[in-house]
Design a protein around this motif. Sequence first.
Motif, short mmCIF file in Angstrom:
data_model
loop_
_atom_site.label_atom_id
_atom_site.label_comp_id
_atom_site.label_asym_id
_atom_site.label_seq_id
_atom_site.Cartn_x
_atom_site.Cartn_y
_atom_site.Cartn_z
N ARG A 286 0.84 -1.22 0.00
CA ARG A 286 0.00 0.00 0.00
C ARG A 286 0.87 1.25 0.00
NH1 ARG A 286 -2.25 -1.15 4.18
NH2 ARG A 286 -1.19 0.20 5.66
N VAL A 287 1.92 1.26 0.79
CA VAL A 287 2.79 2.44 0.88
C VAL A 287 3.56 2.66 -0.42
CG1 VAL A 287 4.82 3.37 2.03
CG2 VAL A 287 3.00 2.34 3.39
N LEU A 288 4.03 1.56 -1.04
CA LEU A 288 4.80 1.68 -2.27
C LEU A 288 3.92 1.84 -3.51
CD1 LEU A 288 7.54 -1.09 -1.73
CD2 LEU A 288 7.78 1.38 -1.43
N LYS A 289 2.59 1.78 -3.31
CA LYS A 289 1.66 1.79 -4.45
C LYS A 289 2.05 0.68 -5.43
CE LYS A 289 0.42 6.70 -4.31
NZ LYS A 289 0.99 6.96 -2.98
N ALA A 290 2.31 -0.49 -4.84
CA ALA A 290 2.77 -1.64 -5.61
C ALA A 290 1.59 -2.46 -6.11
CB ALA A 290 3.69 -2.51 -4.76
N THR A 291 1.85 -3.34 -7.07
CA THR A 291 0.82 -4.17 -7.67
C THR A 291 1.25 -5.63 -7.66
OG1 THR A 291 1.74 -3.90 -9.90
CG2 THR A 291 0.08 -2.29 -9.19
N LEU A 292 0.27 -6.49 -7.88
CA LEU A 292 0.53 -7.93 -7.91
C LEU A 292 1.16 -8.32 -9.24
CD1 LEU A 292 0.11 -10.83 -6.74
CD2 LEU A 292 -2.14 -10.80 -7.86
N PRO A 293 2.39 -8.87 -9.23
CA PRO A 293 3.02 -9.27 -10.50
C PRO A 293 2.49 -10.61 -10.98
CG PRO A 293 4.50 -9.74 -8.67
CD PRO A 293 3.29 -9.08 -8.07
N ILE A 294 2.53 -10.82 -12.28
CA ILE A 294 2.17 -12.11 -12.87
C ILE A 294 3.45 -12.94 -12.92
CG2 ILE A 294 1.25 -13.26 -14.91
CD1 ILE A 294 -0.16 -10.60 -15.59
N MET A 295 3.44 -14.09 -12.25
CA MET A 295 4.66 -14.88 -12.13
C MET A 295 4.72 -15.98 -13.18
SD MET A 295 6.07 -13.28 -9.72
CE MET A 295 7.51 -14.34 -9.63
N ASN A 296 5.94 -16.31 -13.60
CA ASN A 296 6.17 -17.43 -14.50
C ASN A 296 7.51 -18.07 -14.14
OD1 ASN A 296 8.44 -16.53 -16.59
ND2 ASN A 296 7.11 -14.74 -16.24
N ASP A 297 7.74 -19.27 -14.65
CA ASP A 297 9.01 -19.96 -14.39
C ASP A 297 9.73 -20.29 -15.70
OD1 ASP A 297 7.24 -21.81 -15.33
OD2 ASP A 297 7.75 -23.37 -13.87
N ARG A 298 9.47 -19.50 -16.72
CA ARG A 298 10.10 -19.74 -18.02
C ARG A 298 11.10 -18.64 -18.39
NH1 ARG A 298 7.00 -16.65 -21.61
NH2 ARG A 298 5.00 -15.97 -20.77
N GLY A 299 11.55 -17.90 -17.41
CA GLY A 299 12.59 -16.92 -17.65
C GLY A 299 12.13 -15.64 -18.33
N SER A 366 2.58 -6.27 -15.01
CA SER A 366 4.00 -6.58 -15.04
C SER A 366 4.21 -8.06 -14.74
CB SER A 366 4.76 -5.73 -14.02
OG SER A 366 4.71 -4.36 -14.35
N GLN A 367 5.17 -8.66 -15.42
CA GLN A 367 5.45 -10.08 -15.26
C GLN A 367 6.85 -10.28 -14.72
OE1 GLN A 367 4.06 -12.80 -18.33
NE2 GLN A 367 3.13 -11.08 -19.44
N MET A 368 6.96 -11.19 -13.74
CA MET A 368 8.24 -11.49 -13.13
C MET A 368 8.46 -13.00 -13.17
SD MET A 368 9.19 -8.45 -12.36
CE MET A 368 10.65 -8.74 -11.38
N CYS A 369 9.73 -13.37 -13.04
CA CYS A 369 10.10 -14.79 -13.14
C CYS A 369 10.69 -15.27 -11.82
CB CYS A 369 11.10 -14.98 -14.28
SG CYS A 369 11.75 -16.65 -14.40
N VAL A 370 10.48 -16.54 -11.51
CA VAL A 370 11.14 -17.16 -10.37
C VAL A 370 12.45 -17.77 -10.86
CG1 VAL A 370 10.97 -18.93 -8.58
CG2 VAL A 370 8.93 -17.63 -9.24
N PHE A 371 13.56 -17.11 -10.57
CA PHE A 371 14.88 -17.59 -10.95
C PHE A 371 15.41 -18.52 -9.86
CE2 PHE A 371 14.50 -13.36 -12.96
CZ PHE A 371 14.71 -13.72 -14.29
N ASP A 372 16.25 -19.47 -10.27
CA ASP A 372 16.85 -20.34 -9.25
C ASP A 372 18.03 -19.65 -8.57
OD1 ASP A 372 18.76 -20.42 -11.22
OD2 ASP A 372 18.70 -22.59 -11.52
N ALA A 373 18.49 -18.54 -9.15
CA ALA A 373 19.55 -17.75 -8.53
C ALA A 373 19.65 -16.41 -9.25
CB ALA A 373 20.89 -18.48 -8.58
N ILE A 374 20.06 -15.40 -8.51
CA ILE A 374 20.32 -14.08 -9.09
C ILE A 374 21.76 -13.71 -8.73
CG2 ILE A 374 19.71 -11.62 -9.08
CD1 ILE A 374 16.86 -12.39 -8.41
#
Length: 788
Positions: A286-299, A366-374
């Motif tokens: 709420r403070v950051l005015k953030a939104t729910l990202p759409i997640m994927n595991d395909r990079g 916005s779409q984000m990915c679950v990486f196994d490492a960053i």
Amino acid sequence: MNPKVLTTLEYHKIRLRLAEHAATSLGKAKAESVQPSLDFAEVKQLLQATDEAFKVDRLKGGAPFGGIRDVRQAIARARIGSTLGPADLLDIALTIGGGRKLKRFLLTMHENEPIPLLAQATEPISENREVEEKIKSCIDEQADILDSASPELARIRQELRTSESRARDKLEQMIRTPSIQKMLQDSLITIRGDRYVIPVKQEYRASFGGMIHDQSASGATLFIEPEAVVTLNNKLRELKMREEREIEKILIMLSGFVAEAAEDLSLSVEALGELDFIFARSGLARVLKATLPIMNDRGFLKLKKGRHPLLNPAAVVPLDVELGNQFSTIIVTGPNTGGKTVSLKTVGLLSLMAMSGLFIPAEEGSQMCVFDAIYADIGDEQSIEQSLSTFSSHMTNIISILKGMTPKSLVLLDELGAGTDPAEGSALAIAMLEYIHQFGCRVIATTHFSELKAYAFERKGVINASMEFNVQTLSPTYRLLVGVPGRSNAFAIAERLGLPRPILEMARGHVDEDDKRVETMIASLEANRATSEDERKKAEQQRAEAERVRSQLEDEREKFREQRDKLLAKAEQEAKAAVANARREADEVIRELRRLALEERGAVKEHKLIDAKRRLDQAAPELRDKRDAVKTAKKKADVIGVGDEVRVVSLGQKGHIVEMAGESEATVQLGILKMKVNKADLELIKQAPAVKPVQPVSASVKRSRDENVRTELDLRGSNLEEAMIETDRFLDESFLNGFGQVYVIHGKGTGVLRTGLQDYFKRHKHVKSYRLGNYGEGGAGVTVVELK
């Protein structure tokens, strides 16, 4: 996740900001130790829970966490047999009550607005109402033991109060005695070592008996326990010891109850901490005015107006970037201070936030990915302690990245190949990028080397990008331009700062023609992009304006519809009420007219009819107001005569004219009633057929209308034979007078007269049809006969 990358990307600052939104120390501890998850299913579940908490915050303004404490240590001590203090026990009772309230709140909301994960998270929260009630029955809100905790404690405290009262009374008597008052420093009673004493001046010590318990800092005052209250003080001391022993018993008993429920209480506390942590994530969103990202595991990664969460929202420039679809490597070029490093950190930090179940400060979709490492090699890596240069430190870090990365890793490289010879540095940078690219990682790298621009242009899956720079103001705009390589802008900056033109021309002469063409091409691309961007903004503004106007029109149309429907509904209700009221009044008038008709045997007095008609008009003013409109819409006869079938508009009743009463009125037969009606209130339905003159056989056959002719025949009380004779005569007269409709009154009775007459009507030559009377015409007691 590698701890080094968390530090590099400043993930610990996100933890601290997250902890600020926790309502309890339980949630704060979880926030401060949060870690990104590498499991795709777990990340989706974390984000869904955050979304449900965000819904609760939006609809209810938050969840109730009042009274909940971190009582895990107290529960652990009780489990091993330790005796808990009143404050610990009170915290446990408050936590039980707070947990029950929170659980009830979330389950109630789940019934109306589904929040399945939050509802499931409340399952471990146990009621433990018995433990809570036992603690609250013994300990008050200030963590003091109540007298009612046990009968023995109540008796001891009663004795204490009595003994204290006696001791104080005894001392009060002493300090009021004149001979003693002169020995006292102050006329007051105080306590030293749980014993009542009085302040005596030092010089009267020898003449004042008793035990000294204390003295003032100056030594001028001695606090003496007089011998008269020694016994009372001893008893008080004994009672206080007994009170302490009884309180100890009570605390041991309550601690035992806590120990028995320790397992359930521990599970409840863990569940409460997890719920607080979930709502802390919602509070940060709420403070950051953030939104729910759409997640994927395909990079695949697509940021729309992404913002660095630690920078000032008013000053930060949103970042638009897409990675992992058409290209998996982005090479960002351009001058320093252009925001390249911030862009790298934004992508990396938002990825960590999404993998931790946090909303991201970006636009929806916005779409984000679950990486196994960053992995990240960002900033000045020079190490004085290890005697490593900047280049050596960078290479050490990059080698570590190359050893640990997988095809599902995200690699962020800042100033790749810097710190050494440009030719060798650019060659190493290209080689390392090619290796990582072939390995399948997602890569964003920044560099100054022009050779990497050509590499990105020629290599499939690699794309150029740059940070926009305003040459006019000599300042960066911090906007990432994907698809456009960056320029150094050195000549433009030098010229703007005032470097002599001969030097600039000489410098340009040392630049290769190929580099000049590349720079010109880049400049052209930037100009075209700027023009396209302006056109796009204008189109978006026009579209937004059109959308705003359309929305405004829709709102206005909806408001018009609602207002119209309300007015129509109101008008309909008022009309129904008016009609219902008019009908009630009309029914009353008709009933009264029938009663009058029966009393007068068919002859209604004119003044009574006029009064009844007036009442009927007053009962239905709305109908009267519409009468003129009805008249104009209906067919009117210029001349209304006797025998014509008409409608009395004000009454809504049909009848026949039996007599013309002057130029403006006519006497109308309405069923069994006759009444005078204004011609303006009459509507012609059917004119009486013209009677053809017949040459009479004898003078007695010809009949003319006279005042004795009636349109109804009353046969009540007659037998069938008499009735048929009278009816035959009546029908002949009516036919000769040109009546279209007459009324035969036979009454209801046994029905014999009615049945016989109707059989007769079937055979009569003048009868066209017949029917029983309607409501207002006499019903089954009257037969209405229509003549040919």
